[in-house]
Design a protein around this motif. Structure first.
Motif, PDB file in Angstrom:
ATOM      1  N   MET A   1       0.819  -1.180   0.000  1.00 25.99           N
ATOM      2  CA  MET A   1       0.000   0.000   0.000  1.00 25.99           C
ATOM      3  C   MET A   1       0.866   1.248   0.000  1.00 25.99           C
ATOM      4  N   ALA A   2       2.175   1.074   0.120  1.00 26.31           N
ATOM      5  CA  ALA A   2       3.071   2.217   0.157  1.00 26.31           C
ATOM      6  C   ALA A   2       3.146   2.934  -1.186  1.00 26.31           C
ATOM      7  N   ASP A   3       2.880   2.250  -2.274  1.00 28.07           N
ATOM      8  CA  ASP A   3       2.994   2.867  -3.587  1.00 28.07           C
ATOM      9  C   ASP A   3       1.686   3.436  -4.109  1.00 28.07           C
ATOM     10  N   ILE A   4       0.627   3.462  -3.301  1.00 25.76           N
ATOM     11  CA  ILE A   4      -0.668   3.919  -3.802  1.00 25.76           C
ATOM     12  C   ILE A   4      -0.679   5.420  -4.049  1.00 25.76           C
ATOM     13  N   TRP A   5      -0.161   6.208  -3.115  1.00 22.98           N
ATOM     14  CA  TRP A   5      -0.270   7.661  -3.243  1.00 22.98           C
ATOM     15  C   TRP A   5       0.727   8.191  -4.250  1.00 22.98           C
ATOM     16  N   ARG A   6       0.198   8.692  -5.352  1.00 21.89           N
ATOM     17  CA  ARG A   6       1.020   9.323  -6.391  1.00 21.89           C
ATOM     18  C   ARG A   6       0.462  10.685  -6.749  1.00 21.89           C
ATOM     19  N   GLY A   7      -0.433  11.185  -5.922  1.00 20.10           N
ATOM     20  CA  GLY A   7      -0.993  12.492  -6.161  1.00 20.10           C
ATOM     21  C   GLY A   7      -2.282  12.472  -6.963  1.00 20.10           C
ATOM     22  N   THR A   8      -2.683  11.316  -7.477  1.00 22.20           N
ATOM     23  CA  THR A   8      -3.887  11.250  -8.287  1.00 22.20           C
ATOM     24  C   THR A   8      -5.008  10.492  -7.589  1.00 22.20           C
ATOM     25  N   LEU A   9      -4.705   9.779  -6.547  1.00 21.41           N
ATOM     26  CA  LEU A   9      -5.708   8.991  -5.840  1.00 21.41           C
ATOM     27  C   LEU A   9      -6.084   9.734  -4.559  1.00 21.41           C
ATOM     28  N   ALA A  10      -7.348  10.116  -4.462  1.00 20.25           N
ATOM     29  CA  ALA A  10      -7.799  10.887  -3.305  1.00 20.25           C
ATOM     30  C   ALA A  10      -7.770  10.030  -2.050  1.00 20.25           C
ATOM     31  N   PRO A  11      -7.468  10.628  -0.899  1.00 17.34           N
ATOM     32  CA  PRO A  11      -7.460   9.863   0.352  1.00 17.34           C
ATOM     33  C   PRO A  11      -8.795   9.184   0.632  1.00 17.34           C
ATOM     34  N   ARG A  12      -9.892   9.835   0.252  1.00 17.69           N
ATOM     35  CA  ARG A  12     -11.204   9.220   0.449  1.00 17.69           C
ATOM     36  C   ARG A  12     -11.315   7.937  -0.357  1.00 17.69           C
ATOM     37  N   ARG A  13     -10.751   7.923  -1.569  1.00 18.48           N
ATOM     38  CA  ARG A  13     -10.784   6.724  -2.415  1.00 18.48           C
ATOM     39  C   ARG A  13      -9.944   5.610  -1.786  1.00 18.48           C
ATOM     40  N   VAL A  14      -8.794   5.957  -1.230  1.00 22.00           N
ATOM     41  CA  VAL A  14      -7.948   4.963  -0.558  1.00 22.00           C
ATOM     42  C   VAL A  14      -8.702   4.362   0.622  1.00 22.00           C
ATOM     43  N   TRP A  15      -9.374   5.209   1.403  1.00 22.10           N
ATOM     44  CA  TRP A  15     -10.144   4.722   2.543  1.00 22.10           C
ATOM     45  C   TRP A  15     -11.269   3.810   2.077  1.00 22.10           C
ATOM     46  N   ASN A  16     -11.959   4.217   1.006  1.00 21.21           N
ATOM     47  CA  ASN A  16     -13.049   3.418   0.470  1.00 21.21           C
ATOM     48  C   ASN A  16     -12.539   2.061  -0.011  1.00 21.21           C
ATOM     49  N   LEU A  17     -11.401   2.052  -0.690  1.00 21.81           N
ATOM     50  CA  LEU A  17     -10.826   0.785  -1.159  1.00 21.81           C
ATOM     51  C   LEU A  17     -10.434  -0.104   0.014  1.00 21.81           C
ATOM     52  N   SER A  18      -9.846   0.484   1.060  1.00 24.11           N
ATOM     53  CA  SER A  18      -9.415  -0.326   2.203  1.00 24.11           C
ATOM     54  C   SER A  18     -10.604  -0.871   2.986  1.00 24.11           C
ATOM     55  N   GLU A  19     -11.723  -0.148   3.014  1.00 21.52           N
ATOM     56  CA  GLU A  19     -12.898  -0.639   3.731  1.00 21.52           C
ATOM     57  C   GLU A  19     -13.566  -1.803   3.023  1.00 21.52           C
ATOM     58  N   HIS A  20     -13.400  -1.906   1.710  1.00 15.99           N
ATOM     59  CA  HIS A  20     -14.089  -2.941   0.948  1.00 15.99           C
ATOM     60  C   HIS A  20     -13.154  -4.058   0.493  1.00 15.99           C
ATOM     61  N   LEU A  21     -12.082  -4.262   1.235  1.00 22.23           N
ATOM     62  CA  LEU A  21     -11.209  -5.392   0.954  1.00 22.23           C
ATOM     63  C   LEU A  21     -11.934  -6.691   1.296  1.00 22.23           C
ATOM     64  N   PRO A  22     -11.514  -7.796   0.713  1.00 23.29           N
ATOM     65  CA  PRO A  22     -12.129  -9.072   1.089  1.00 23.29           C
ATOM     66  C   PRO A  22     -11.942  -9.341   2.584  1.00 23.29           C
ATOM     67  N   GLU A  23     -12.865 -10.114   3.158  1.00 20.15           N
ATOM     68  CA  GLU A  23     -12.826 -10.380   4.597  1.00 20.15           C
ATOM     69  C   GLU A  23     -11.582 -11.138   5.035  1.00 20.15           C
ATOM     70  N   ASP A  24     -10.955 -11.877   4.119  1.00 17.70           N
ATOM     71  CA  ASP A  24      -9.764 -12.633   4.505  1.00 17.70           C
ATOM     72  C   ASP A  24      -8.473 -11.898   4.164  1.00 17.70           C
ATOM     73  N   ALA A  25      -8.549 -10.619   3.818  1.00 14.82           N
ATOM     74  CA  ALA A  25      -7.349  -9.833   3.542  1.00 14.82           C
ATOM     75  C   ALA A  25      -6.611  -9.536   4.852  1.00 14.82           C
ATOM     76  N   ALA A  26      -5.317  -9.276   4.750  1.00 11.36           N
ATOM     77  CA  ALA A  26      -4.509  -9.039   5.944  1.00 11.36           C
ATOM     78  C   ALA A  26      -4.978  -7.803   6.704  1.00 11.36           C
ATOM     79  N   LEU A  27      -5.322  -6.728   5.993  1.00 13.07           N
ATOM     80  CA  LEU A  27      -5.777  -5.515   6.670  1.00 13.07           C
ATOM     81  C   LEU A  27      -7.105  -5.764   7.377  1.00 13.07           C
ATOM     82  N   ALA A  28      -8.020  -6.435   6.714  1.00  9.03           N
ATOM     83  CA  ALA A  28      -9.311  -6.737   7.332  1.00  9.03           C
ATOM     84  C   ALA A  28      -9.126  -7.614   8.570  1.00  9.03           C
ATOM     85  N   ALA A  29      -8.214  -8.576   8.509  1.00 10.82           N
ATOM     86  CA  ALA A  29      -7.962  -9.447   9.659  1.00 10.82           C
ATOM     87  C   ALA A  29      -7.358  -8.651  10.814  1.00 10.82           C
TER      88      ALA A  29
END
Length: 106
Positions: A1-29
């Motif tokens: 996830m360190a390479d996501i921010w390149r100035g074109t992806l809004a923080p709200r979009r990053v948050w939205n993507l992280s909230e909708h990860l699959p239930e067995d993803a490492a962040l969700a766990a």
């Protein structure tokens, strides 16, 4: 996830993507309570509770019909869920940058 921010992806979009990860993803766990939650989706929790119900109902039927059990059925152990999810705090990440003013609501 360190390479996501390149100035074109809004923080709200990053948050939205992280909230909708699959239930067995490492962040969700990790948000659910730790690595012991990895692989425990809603379906696996329901299946474990269904298996426990069937085991206890079967044991109850044996007792009602006059039978004797060698031992009580042992329930499937499931990891305990946290009741509330902690806020995702990435402010100490080495690549963290302050939010641009256009993303901050006043």
């Amino acid at each position: 996830m360190a390479d996501i921010w390149r100035g074109t992806l809004a923080p709200r979009r990053v948050w939205n993507l992280s909230e909708h990860l699959p239930e067995d993803a490492a962040l969700a766990a990790s948000l659910a309570g730790g690595p012991e939650h990895r692989g425990w989706t809603l379906q696996t929790y329901l299946l474990a509770h269904l298996l426990n119900s069937v085991r206890f109902a079967d044991a109850n039927n044996v007792r009602v019909n006059g039978g004797k059990l060698k031992s009580d059925p042992k329930p499937v152990q499931t990891p305990q869920l946290k009741t509330e999810r902690p806020a995702l705090n990435l402010s100490r990440h080495p690549l963290a940058q302050p939010l641009p003013d256009k993303y901050i609501r006043g």
